[in-house]
Design a protein around this motif. Structure first.
Motif, PDB file in Angstrom:
ATOM      1  N   VAL A  26     -29.653 -33.912  13.287  1.00 13.34           N
ATOM      2  CA  VAL A  26     -30.660 -33.151  12.556  1.00 13.34           C
ATOM      3  C   VAL A  26     -32.025 -33.575  13.073  1.00 13.34           C
ATOM      4  CG1 VAL A  26     -31.683 -32.695  10.293  1.00 13.34           C
ATOM      5  CG2 VAL A  26     -29.237 -33.137  10.487  1.00 13.34           C
ATOM      6  N   VAL A  28     -35.907 -33.313  12.013  1.00 10.38           N
ATOM      7  CA  VAL A  28     -36.785 -33.003  10.876  1.00 10.38           C
ATOM      8  C   VAL A  28     -38.227 -33.246  11.299  1.00 10.38           C
ATOM      9  CG1 VAL A  28     -37.420 -33.629   8.506  1.00 10.38           C
ATOM     10  CG2 VAL A  28     -35.017 -33.669   9.203  1.00 10.38           C
ATOM     11  N   GLY A  45     -32.418 -35.794   2.661  1.00 11.41           N
ATOM     12  CA  GLY A  45     -31.563 -34.804   3.294  1.00 11.41           C
ATOM     13  C   GLY A  45     -30.137 -35.028   2.849  1.00 11.41           C
ATOM     14  N   THR A 106     -41.745 -35.745  14.493  1.00  8.58           N
ATOM     15  CA  THR A 106     -40.392 -35.204  14.490  1.00  8.58           C
ATOM     16  C   THR A 106     -39.411 -36.353  14.612  1.00  8.58           C
ATOM     17  OG1 THR A 106     -41.143 -33.137  15.466  1.00  8.58           O
ATOM     18  CG2 THR A 106     -38.802 -33.628  15.659  1.00  8.58           C
ATOM     19  N   VAL A 124     -32.935 -30.252   3.006  1.00  8.71           N
ATOM     20  CA  VAL A 124     -33.951 -31.276   3.209  1.00  8.71           C
ATOM     21  C   VAL A 124     -35.081 -30.957   2.247  1.00  8.71           C
ATOM     22  CG1 VAL A 124     -35.560 -32.340   4.832  1.00  8.71           C
ATOM     23  CG2 VAL A 124     -33.322 -31.560   5.637  1.00  8.71           C
ATOM     24  N   SER A 148     -31.232 -23.524  12.229  1.00 17.43           N
ATOM     25  CA  SER A 148     -32.567 -24.060  11.975  1.00 17.43           C
ATOM     26  C   SER A 148     -33.254 -23.236  10.904  1.00 17.43           C
ATOM     27  CB  SER A 148     -33.403 -24.095  13.249  1.00 17.43           C
ATOM     28  OG  SER A 148     -33.664 -22.789  13.688  1.00 17.43           O
ATOM     29  N   LEU A 155     -42.828 -29.458   4.942  1.00 15.39           N
ATOM     30  CA  LEU A 155     -41.838 -29.652   5.991  1.00 15.39           C
ATOM     31  C   LEU A 155     -42.094 -28.660   7.111  1.00 15.39           C
ATOM     32  CD1 LEU A 155     -38.584 -30.032   3.874  1.00 15.39           C
ATOM     33  CD2 LEU A 155     -39.598 -31.794   5.314  1.00 15.39           C
ATOM     34  N   VAL A 158     -36.620 -27.724  10.665  1.00 17.15           N
ATOM     35  CA  VAL A 158     -35.428 -28.520  10.426  1.00 17.15           C
ATOM     36  C   VAL A 158     -34.332 -27.853  11.255  1.00 17.15           C
ATOM     37  CG1 VAL A 158     -33.728 -29.295   8.729  1.00 17.15           C
ATOM     38  CG2 VAL A 158     -36.156 -29.158   8.095  1.00 17.15           C
TER      39      VAL A 158
END
Length: 161
Positions: A26, A28, A45, A106, A124, A148, A155, A158
């Motif tokens: 993942v 994020v 998450g 990131t 998330v 995604s 945010l 993701v």
């Protein structure tokens, strides 16, 4: 925006879970928010079976070193969806799951390698003091394809690969 990448090795303080090569990861992104008083967000998450069922926390980033009479866990309730789905019953700090809050950037988090085949939804959630709260959902199929989604404020992207 500067990116930081966490390696796929056991890092208790970084909030990652060990994962063999080829396992899903993942990504994020925590965006830089232009405000006078910025506080790093709490972020959690977790995976839920697509057809419902128990959630599995993959990572939770909070102020693990908060001192005095105010433990950092006090504010985890602000991650409302995660808290209701299983966060309140999670004993913290949880080995391989808990980690410190993150600055904008990131981050790569490996998904657990022992997930049974099936359809899941990765969720998330981020909440920031003097800021907002946001929840992003990304469907995933094990084994197979990721996906995604992107938040609008707290945010960024993701992505599951």
């Amino acid at each position: 925006m500067k990116s930081k990448v966490l390696p796929a090795v056991p890092l208790l303080a970084a909030g990652t879970i060990a994962s063999p090569a080829g396992a899903a990861t993942v990504s994020v992104t925590i965006p830089r928010v232009a405000v006078a008083e910025y506080h790093k967000p709490y972020v959690a998450g977790w995976l839920e079976p697509a057809d419902g069922g128990a959630a599995r926390t993959v990572f939770v980033w909070y102020d693990i070193k908060k001192g005095g009479n105010e433990p950092g866990t006090k504010w985890l309730v602000d991650l409302r969806s995660w808290w209701r789905k299983g966060g309140r019953s999670l004993r913290l700090p949880a080995d391989g799951v808990s980690g410190a809050t993150r600055a904008p950037g990131t981050y790569q988090i490996p998904l657990p390698a022992n997930l049974p085949a099936g359809q899941y939804v990765l969720k998330v959630e981020a909440a920031r003091e003097s800021g907002g709260r946001e929840l992003v959902s990304v469907p995933i199929t094990i084994p197979g394809k990721g996906g995604s989604s992107s938040g609008k404020a707290e945010l960024g992207a993701v992505t599951i690969r």
